[in-house]
Design a protein around this motif. Structure first.
Motif, short mmCIF file in Angstrom:
data_model
loop_
_atom_site.label_atom_id
_atom_site.label_comp_id
_atom_site.label_asym_id
_atom_site.label_seq_id
_atom_site.Cartn_x
_atom_site.Cartn_y
_atom_site.Cartn_z
N TYR A 9 0.82 -1.22 0.00
CA TYR A 9 0.00 0.00 0.00
C TYR A 9 0.86 1.27 0.00
O TYR A 9 0.41 2.32 -0.47
CB TYR A 9 -1.02 0.00 1.13
CG TYR A 9 -0.49 0.19 2.53
CD1 TYR A 9 -0.21 1.45 3.04
CD2 TYR A 9 -0.32 -0.90 3.37
CE1 TYR A 9 0.24 1.63 4.34
CE2 TYR A 9 0.13 -0.74 4.66
CZ TYR A 9 0.41 0.53 5.14
OH TYR A 9 0.86 0.70 6.43
N VAL A 205 0.11 3.33 12.18
CA VAL A 205 -0.59 2.51 11.18
C VAL A 205 0.13 1.24 10.76
O VAL A 205 -0.53 0.24 10.41
CB VAL A 205 -0.90 3.36 9.92
CG1 VAL A 205 -1.79 4.53 10.27
CG2 VAL A 205 0.36 3.81 9.21
N SER A 210 -5.71 -3.18 9.46
CA SER A 210 -6.50 -2.18 8.73
C SER A 210 -7.99 -2.42 8.95
O SER A 210 -8.48 -3.54 8.82
CB SER A 210 -6.19 -2.25 7.24
OG SER A 210 -6.98 -1.35 6.51
N TRP A 212 -11.06 -1.14 7.18
CA TRP A 212 -11.29 -0.38 5.96
C TRP A 212 -12.44 0.61 6.09
O TRP A 212 -12.40 1.69 5.49
CB TRP A 212 -11.50 -1.31 4.77
CG TRP A 212 -12.79 -2.05 4.78
CD1 TRP A 212 -13.05 -3.26 5.31
CD2 TRP A 212 -14.02 -1.59 4.20
NE1 TRP A 212 -14.35 -3.61 5.12
CE2 TRP A 212 -14.98 -2.60 4.44
CE3 TRP A 212 -14.40 -0.44 3.51
CZ2 TRP A 212 -16.29 -2.49 4.01
CZ3 TRP A 212 -15.70 -0.32 3.08
CH2 TRP A 212 -16.64 -1.33 3.32
N GLU A 215 -11.10 3.63 7.97
CA GLU A 215 -10.01 4.28 7.23
C GLU A 215 -10.51 4.99 5.98
O GLU A 215 -9.98 6.04 5.62
CB GLU A 215 -8.93 3.25 6.91
CG GLU A 215 -8.16 2.82 8.15
CD GLU A 215 -7.07 1.81 7.86
OE1 GLU A 215 -7.00 1.33 6.70
OE2 GLU A 215 -6.29 1.49 8.77
N PHE A 218 -11.88 8.28 7.19
CA PHE A 218 -10.79 9.19 7.51
C PHE A 218 -10.13 9.71 6.23
O PHE A 218 -9.80 10.89 6.13
CB PHE A 218 -9.76 8.49 8.39
CG PHE A 218 -10.01 8.65 9.86
CD1 PHE A 218 -9.82 9.87 10.49
CD2 PHE A 218 -10.44 7.57 10.61
CE1 PHE A 218 -10.07 10.01 11.85
CE2 PHE A 218 -10.69 7.70 11.97
CZ PHE A 218 -10.50 8.93 12.59
N ALA A 219 -9.91 8.81 5.26
CA ALA A 219 -9.26 9.21 4.01
C ALA A 219 -10.07 10.27 3.28
O ALA A 219 -9.54 11.29 2.83
CB ALA A 219 -9.05 7.99 3.12
N ALA A 258 -1.69 11.66 4.55
CA ALA A 258 -2.37 10.64 5.35
C ALA A 258 -3.61 10.12 4.62
O ALA A 258 -3.90 8.91 4.66
CB ALA A 258 -2.75 11.20 6.71
N LEU A 262 -4.03 6.18 3.71
CA LEU A 262 -5.15 5.42 4.24
C LEU A 262 -6.03 4.89 3.11
O LEU A 262 -6.56 3.77 3.19
CB LEU A 262 -5.98 6.29 5.19
CG LEU A 262 -5.30 6.68 6.51
CD1 LEU A 262 -6.20 7.61 7.31
CD2 LEU A 262 -4.96 5.44 7.32
N ARG A 265 -4.44 1.83 1.83
CA ARG A 265 -4.64 0.69 2.74
C ARG A 265 -6.00 0.02 2.48
O ARG A 265 -6.14 -1.19 2.59
CB ARG A 265 -4.54 1.15 4.20
CG ARG A 265 -3.12 1.21 4.72
CD ARG A 265 -3.05 1.90 6.07
NE ARG A 265 -3.74 1.18 7.13
CZ ARG A 265 -3.17 0.27 7.93
NH1 ARG A 265 -1.90 -0.07 7.75
NH2 ARG A 265 -3.85 -0.31 8.91
#
Length: 307
Positions: A9, A205, A210, A212, A215, A218-219, A258, A262, A265
Motif C-alpha cells: 500500500y 498505522v 487495517s 477499511w 479508514e 478518515f481518508a 495521510a 489510508l 490501505r
C-alpha cells in the motif's frame, strides 16, 4: 537488521503520488486541480520515506552505511540526470541558438549546489532529509526529536520567507546564485520535518490491522480537508518554498499524505488486482518517472532540432 519486504500500500501511495505529479505538470489541466494537487503531492513522498525509515529501523544501522546506500540510490542518478539535462540544453544552443550560455551556467551552478534543475531538486532534498532525520533519531530521544523537528520546520519556513523578500529587492546573476543556495538549504532541511511526520505516522498505522470502513471515512475526510486548506492558503510550491501560511501548508501536507496512504490501505483489500499492479508498478518506478517525465526532454529537443 534492515527489513527488505515491500509494503504494497505504500508502493501504491507512491504510485498515486507520481500520477499526481504528472497531472500537475500537464498544462491543460485546470488551475484549481493543479493547486489542489500541489498542496500535498510532494510532502507525500517525504512522509512515505519517513514511514519506510521506521519500518526498516534505519536509526539502528550505521549512519555512514546509510549515507552510502542513499547516495547510490539518489545522488548518483541526480548527477547523471543533471549531466544529461545540461548536454541536451547545450545541444539546443549549438543547433538552433535557442538559449543562452548564461542560462546553461546557471543550470550548472544549480546542479552543483544541489538546487537542482526542474524536478531534479527532489533527489538531493530526499537524500538530505533522510540522512539528517536518521542522524537526529540516533542522537535524540523521541521527545527531543519532535521538538527539534518543530523548531527546524518553523526556522526554515520563516527563513525562506525572509530570503525571498530580501533577494526580491536585488537583481543580477550573483543575487540569483545566492538565492539558489539559501533556497536549497532551507527547503532540504524543511523537508526533514515531513520525513519525521511520516516516521511517527508509521507508529500509528504500520503495525495495526487495517479497518477499511473507518479508514475510508478518515481518508475522504482528510482529502476533503485539503480542499478547505487550499481555499485558505492558495497555491503553494515546495520547490520554490512558496508555502503561503506555514501552518496551513504543513497541515495540508499532512492531511493529503495521510488521506492517500489510508486510501491505499483500503484499496489493498479490494479485489481490483489490475489497479493494484498498475499503482505498485508506478510506485516502484516513481523516482525514475519523477526525473524523466517532465517535457519528455529528449523527444522535445529532438522535435525542436528537426523544425
Amino acid at each position: 537488521m534492515t527489513k527488505s519486504k515491500r509494503i504494497d500500500y505504500l508502493d501504491m501511495a507512491k504510485g498515486i503520488g507520481i500520477l499526481l505529479v504528472i497531472i500537475g505538470h500537464i498544462s491543460y489541466v485546470s488551475e484549481p486541480v493543479r493547486q489542489y494537487i500541489s498542496t500535498f503531492h510532494m510532502p507525500l513522498f517525504f512522509v512515505i520515506s519517513g514511514m519506510l525509515l521506521y519500518y526498516k529501523q534505519e536509526e539502528k544501522n550505521s549512519l555512514p552505511d546509510l549515507g552510502v546506500r542513499k547516495f547510490k540510490g539518489l545522488m548518483v542518478p541526480y548527477f547523471i540526470c543533471s549531466a544529461c539535462v545540461l548536454l541536451i540544453e547545450s545541444a539546443r544552443i549549438l543547433w538552433k541558438d535557442a538559449n543562452t550560455w548564461e542560462n546553461i551556467c546557471r543550470q550548472l551552478f544549480q546542479s552543483l549546489c544541489l538546487q537542482g534543475v526542474s524536478v531534479l531538486w527532489f533527489l538531493p532534498a530526499l537524500f538530505m532529509a533522510e540522512i539528517v532525520f536518521v542522524g537526529i533519531r540516533k542522537k535524540c530521544s523521541h521527545m527531543w526529536t519532535v521538538i527539534f523537528l518543530v523548531v527546524l520546520c518553523i526556522a526554515t519556513g520563516c527563513g525562506s520567507v525572509f530570503a525571498q523578500g530580501y533577494f526580491a529587492q536585488m537583481s543580477g546573476l550573483k543575487a540569483e546564485l545566492c538565492y539558489d543556495i539559501i533556497s536549497m538549504v532551507s527547503r532540504n532541511f524543511f523537508c526533514v520535518s515531513f520525513v519525521g511526520i511520516g516516521y511517527y505516522f508509521a507508529v500509528l498505522v504500520l503495525d495495526r490491522k487495517s479497518h477499511w470502513g473507518t479508514e475510508i471515512l478518515f481518508a475522504i475526510g482528510l482529502l476533503a480537508l485539503v480542499g478547505v486548506i487550499l481555499k485558505q492558503n492558495g497555491a503553494v510550491d515546495l520547490r520554490g518554498m512558496n508555502l503561503g501560511n506555514l501552518a496551513w501548508f504543513v497541515v495540508g501536507g499532512i492531511s493529503g499524505s495521510a488521506g492517500v496512504i489510508l486510501l491505499c490501505r483500503v484499496l489493498e483489500q479490494l479485489p481490483v488486482k489490475y489497479l493494484h499492479r498498475f499503482l505498485i508498478f508506478m510506485g516502484c518506478n516513481s523516482l525514475l518517472i519523477m526525473v524523466t517525465h517532465l517535457d519528455f526532454r529528449v523527444l522535445y529537443v529532438s522535435i525542436q532540432m528537426a523544425e
